[in-house]
Motif scaffolding. Structure first.
Motif, PDB file in Angstrom:
ATOM      1  N   LEU A 131      -1.301   2.518  -5.072  1.00  0.00           N
ATOM      2  CA  LEU A 131      -2.242   1.581  -4.471  1.00  0.00           C
ATOM      3  C   LEU A 131      -2.546   2.054  -3.044  1.00  0.00           C
ATOM      4  O   LEU A 131      -1.616   2.316  -2.277  1.00  0.00           O
ATOM      5  CB  LEU A 131      -1.635   0.179  -4.441  1.00  0.00           C
ATOM      6  N   VAL A 132      -3.824   2.200  -2.725  1.00  0.00           N
ATOM      7  CA  VAL A 132      -4.240   2.656  -1.393  1.00  0.00           C
ATOM      8  C   VAL A 132      -5.281   1.700  -0.815  1.00  0.00           C
ATOM      9  O   VAL A 132      -5.911   0.932  -1.547  1.00  0.00           O
ATOM     10  CB  VAL A 132      -4.806   4.100  -1.437  1.00  0.00           C
ATOM     11  N   ARG A 133      -5.469   1.762   0.479  1.00  0.00           N
ATOM     12  CA  ARG A 133      -6.454   0.905   1.149  1.00  0.00           C
ATOM     13  C   ARG A 133      -7.880   1.363   0.858  1.00  0.00           C
ATOM     14  O   ARG A 133      -8.780   0.557   0.673  1.00  0.00           O
ATOM     15  CB  ARG A 133      -6.210   0.913   2.657  1.00  0.00           C
ATOM     16  N   ASP A 134      -8.101   2.700   0.836  1.00  0.00           N
ATOM     17  CA  ASP A 134      -9.451   3.252   0.716  1.00  0.00           C
ATOM     18  C   ASP A 134      -9.385   4.489  -0.180  1.00  0.00           C
ATOM     19  O   ASP A 134      -8.854   5.523   0.226  1.00  0.00           O
ATOM     20  CB  ASP A 134      -9.971   3.604   2.109  1.00  0.00           C
ATOM     21  N   VAL A 135      -9.917   4.373  -1.379  1.00  0.00           N
ATOM     22  CA  VAL A 135      -9.838   5.472  -2.345  1.00  0.00           C
ATOM     23  C   VAL A 135     -10.571   6.714  -1.842  1.00  0.00           C
ATOM     24  O   VAL A 135     -10.039   7.819  -1.885  1.00  0.00           O
ATOM     25  CB  VAL A 135     -10.364   5.026  -3.727  1.00  0.00           C
ATOM     26  N   GLU A 160       0.840  -1.197   0.000  1.00  0.00           N
ATOM     27  CA  GLU A 160       0.000   0.000   0.000  1.00  0.00           C
ATOM     28  C   GLU A 160       0.873   1.244   0.000  1.00  0.00           C
ATOM     29  O   GLU A 160       1.991   1.250   0.525  1.00  0.00           O
ATOM     30  CB  GLU A 160      -0.902   0.014   1.232  1.00  0.00           C
ATOM     31  N   ASN A 161       0.324   2.310  -0.584  1.00  0.00           N
ATOM     32  CA  ASN A 161       0.962   3.623  -0.652  1.00  0.00           C
ATOM     33  C   ASN A 161       2.244   3.613  -1.468  1.00  0.00           C
ATOM     34  O   ASN A 161       3.133   4.424  -1.244  1.00  0.00           O
ATOM     35  CB  ASN A 161       1.187   4.200   0.743  1.00  0.00           C
ATOM     36  N   THR A 184      -7.633   1.018  -5.615  1.00  0.00           N
ATOM     37  CA  THR A 184      -7.721  -0.169  -4.781  1.00  0.00           C
ATOM     38  C   THR A 184      -8.065  -1.295  -5.743  1.00  0.00           C
ATOM     39  O   THR A 184      -9.018  -1.184  -6.518  1.00  0.00           O
ATOM     40  CB  THR A 184      -8.823  -0.020  -3.709  1.00  0.00           C
ATOM     41  N   LEU A 238     -12.519  -2.838  -9.249  1.00  0.00           N
ATOM     42  CA  LEU A 238     -11.393  -1.928  -9.059  1.00  0.00           C
ATOM     43  C   LEU A 238     -11.947  -0.526  -8.809  1.00  0.00           C
ATOM     44  O   LEU A 238     -12.888  -0.108  -9.477  1.00  0.00           O
ATOM     45  CB  LEU A 238     -10.505  -1.931 -10.304  1.00  0.00           C
ATOM     46  N   THR A 281     -15.901   3.039  -9.502  1.00  0.00           N
ATOM     47  CA  THR A 281     -15.756   1.593  -9.348  1.00  0.00           C
ATOM     48  C   THR A 281     -16.010   0.942 -10.698  1.00  0.00           C
ATOM     49  O   THR A 281     -17.076   1.136 -11.288  1.00  0.00           O
ATOM     50  CB  THR A 281     -16.739   1.043  -8.302  1.00  0.00           C
ATOM     51  N   THR A 324      -8.651   8.431   0.900  1.00  0.00           N
ATOM     52  CA  THR A 324      -7.429   9.056   0.388  1.00  0.00           C
ATOM     53  C   THR A 324      -7.752  10.321  -0.389  1.00  0.00           C
ATOM     54  O   THR A 324      -7.031  11.319  -0.289  1.00  0.00           O
ATOM     55  CB  THR A 324      -6.638   8.056  -0.481  1.00  0.00           C
TER      56      THR A 324
END
Length: 123
Positions: free
Chosen positions: A74-78, A6-7, A120, A103, A98, A81
């Motif tokens: 790449l992030v956990r929660d779009v 992530e990140n 994500t 994705l 989405t 973020t």
């Protein structure tokens, strides 16, 4: 296949109104290979010799105004973020979307106007 951390920059996209020329250029220069994305018309996946999975894509643009090169983190929660980016002085260029396969992605402008994406992966 492993999922990147992530990140981190985990994907990139090249948009071109001349995808065949761009693919030949990068293929000749770096040895990249290109295959049509089975999930998205007008999009080719970029692979590297010896790579386990695609690492980028070429989006077919209808004209030169859509040409671009963008990195994706790449992030956990779009959505979270996007909100954090706005709090730090960024601007939302494309709010969270989405795709059909799950994705989730968005585009943000940093404080100096650079466009980058966050995503994500599909579950």
């Amino acid at each position: 296949m492993t999922i990147p951390a992530e990140n981190t920059v985990a994907w990139f996209q090249i948009g071109s109104d001349k995808p065949a020329e761009v693919e030949k250029f990068y293929g000749d220069l770096f040895g990249w290979n290109f295959t049509p994305d089975p999930d998205s018309a007008g999009y080719d996946l970029i692979g590297y010799p010896g790579g386990q999975a695609p690492s980028g894509g070429v989006a077919h643009s209808p004209d030169a105004s859509g040409n671009h090169a963008t990195f994706f983190v790449l992030v956990r929660d779009v959505a979270a973020t996007v909100a954090a980016a706005e709090g730090f002085g960024g601007k939302v260029l494309v709010p969270p979307i989405t795709s059909e396969n799950g994705l989730v992605f968005a585009h943000i402008l940093d404080p100096s106007g650079n466009n980058f994406g966050i995503f994500t992966p599909a579950p």
